[in-house]
Design a protein around this motif. Structure first.
Motif, PDB file in Angstrom:
ATOM      1  N   UNK A  74       0.825  -1.212   0.000  1.00 12.75           N
ATOM      2  CA  UNK A  74       0.000   0.000   0.000  1.00 12.75           C
ATOM      3  C   UNK A  74       0.857   1.259   0.000  1.00 12.75           C
ATOM      4  N   UNK A  75       1.945   1.241   0.778  1.00 16.83           N
ATOM      5  CA  UNK A  75       2.854   2.397   0.795  1.00 16.83           C
ATOM      6  C   UNK A  75       3.540   2.584  -0.549  1.00 16.83           C
ATOM      7  N   UNK A  76       4.002   1.478  -1.105  1.00 22.50           N
ATOM      8  CA  UNK A  76       4.700   1.534  -2.391  1.00 22.50           C
ATOM      9  C   UNK A  76       3.780   2.099  -3.461  1.00 22.50           C
ATOM     10  N   UNK A  77       2.545   1.601  -3.499  1.00 28.76           N
ATOM     11  CA  UNK A  77       1.588   2.068  -4.496  1.00 28.76           C
ATOM     12  C   UNK A  77       1.190   3.519  -4.263  1.00 28.76           C
ATOM     13  N   UNK A  78       1.059   3.913  -3.015  1.00 25.98           N
ATOM     14  CA  UNK A  78       0.709   5.292  -2.695  1.00 25.98           C
ATOM     15  C   UNK A  78       1.752   6.263  -3.240  1.00 25.98           C
ATOM     16  N   UNK A  79       3.024   5.959  -3.019  1.00 27.72           N
ATOM     17  CA  UNK A  79       4.087   6.907  -3.374  1.00 27.72           C
ATOM     18  C   UNK A  79       4.475   6.846  -4.853  1.00 27.72           C
ATOM     19  N   UNK A  80       4.490   5.658  -5.446  1.00 27.14           N
ATOM     20  CA  UNK A  80       4.754   5.589  -6.886  1.00 27.14           C
ATOM     21  C   UNK A  80       3.592   6.214  -7.643  1.00 27.14           C
ATOM     22  N   UNK A  81       2.367   5.983  -7.157  1.00 30.34           N
ATOM     23  CA  UNK A  81       1.197   6.603  -7.773  1.00 30.34           C
ATOM     24  C   UNK A  81       1.252   8.120  -7.700  1.00 30.34           C
TER      25      UNK A  81
END
Length: 348
Positions: A216-223
């Motif tokens: 979720x963190x990875x997707x939040x920040x790459x997004x």
């Protein structure tokens, strides 16, 4: 500058202990409170014998700390228990600086938090003000913050490697595969069957496949970097070493070359004290960063056309947790960012 008085919540865990290790020699910090409810009344050296030479306060229940006397608190408690405790600390001392090393304030979206962590957020008024503490991406916001949510170890390694590439649109953010491996300290200090020496040693184990909360963190920040919603393929593994982390990210190129990716990373981190991009042909290794706050990133051309492999490594307890928290604390107090964090990796 007078030394800042520091408290550590959850000092009996690995991240709390590494915060003690680093802060004990920080020239501008004085550890004045250590909490660990299950070990209350013990000396820190009873719980972690390698602190035998330090004169540290005894471990106490968190409720017994006078938070009004402290300048900052590091929180190494498990997710779910952190929110209400931090809310209580801030109510007692609104001016205190919070460095949260748990996952409780990392996700900006309350529905996403509930989905990944299984319950509603219990301190929404604080979640709104929390700054995601990946120092290299949010330095200015961290400097002005009262509450910093320090990233997880996997997201730190992955995001430092991929965010500049996503922001520059050099990679296809809809086609990212991340193969991640962490030392067993990433699983915490509690007694678990899968981390017993006889079961974790001489083996490699995947876990939380397709459902690890750090996704979720990875997707939040790459997004956020790409300007669109992102879903990544992320698989973590437990590797039989105490500390260290290695992430291998497989990416599709957007008309770029692997050399373009390396050049963009070199540009992004040219003035960063802790992030180093390896030269072409030089591969990052966990032993190069063990015990340090440094990160190594490398880029290799894939045999498959229009693809590249991005490698990143860090110490999961330092840059992946306590070290990054101290890096953020330095910024919050107007100190040089590298203060207390320039240890060279322990090798061999």
């Amino acid at each position: 500058m007078m030394k800042k008085k520091i408290g550590i919540l959850g000092a009996s865990g690995y991240t709390g202990a590494d915060a003690v290790r680093l802060l004990a020699r920080h020239p501008n910090a004085e550890i004045t409170a250590l909490t660990a409810n299950t070990h209350a009344g013990k000396a820190m050296s009873e719980v972690f014998p390698h602190f035998f030479m330090l004169h540290l306060p005894k471990l106490v229940e968190w409720e017994k700390v006078d938070w009004t006397r402290l300048d900052a608190v590091f929180c190494g408690l498990p997710h779910g228990t952190t929110q209400e405790i931090i809310a209580a600390v801030l109510k007692t001392n609104p001016g205190i600086k919070i460095l949260d090393m748990s996952a409780d304030f990392r996700l900006r979206d309350k529905d996403s938090y509930a989905q990944w962590y299984g319950h509603e957020h219990r301190a929404l008024e604080l979640q709104d003000e929390a700054v995601y503490g990946l120092t290299e991406l949010y330095r200015e916001k961290v400097t002005a913050a009262r509450l910093v949510a320090c990233p997880g170890c996997y997201p730190t390694a992955v995001l430092l490697a991929l965010v500049p590439l996503a922001k520059a649109k050099l990679i296809d953010v809809d086609d990212i595969i991340i193969d991640a491996k962490s030392g067993v300290t990433g699983a915490g200090r509690g007694l678990k069957q899968n981390t017993l020496f006889s079961e974790a040693g001489e083996g490699l184990s995947p876990y939380s496949i397709g459902s690890h909360r750090h996704s979720a963190e990875i997707e939040q920040e790459i997004g956020a970097a790409a300007g669109s919603a992102v879903t990544v393929n992320f698989t973590p593994h437990l590797i039989p070493m105490a500390r260290g982390e290695f992430c291998t990210s497989y990416v599709r190129l957007n008309g770029a070359t692997p050399d373009d990716l390396r050049a963009e990373l070199e540009r992004a981190y040219a003035n960063e004290p802790f992030v180093y991009v390896t030269k072409k042909g030089v591969l990052p290794q966990t032993q190069n960063v063990r015990g340090s706050n440094y990160v190594q990133i490398g880029v290799v051309a894939d045999r498959i056309k229009n693809r590249a492999i991005v490698l990143s490594t860090l110490d999961n307890l330092v840059k992946g947790s306590a070290g990054q928290a101290i890096q953020n604390m330095n910024l919050m107090f107007g100190l040089p960012e590298t203060t207390g964090l320039e240890q060279i990796a322990l090798f061999p």
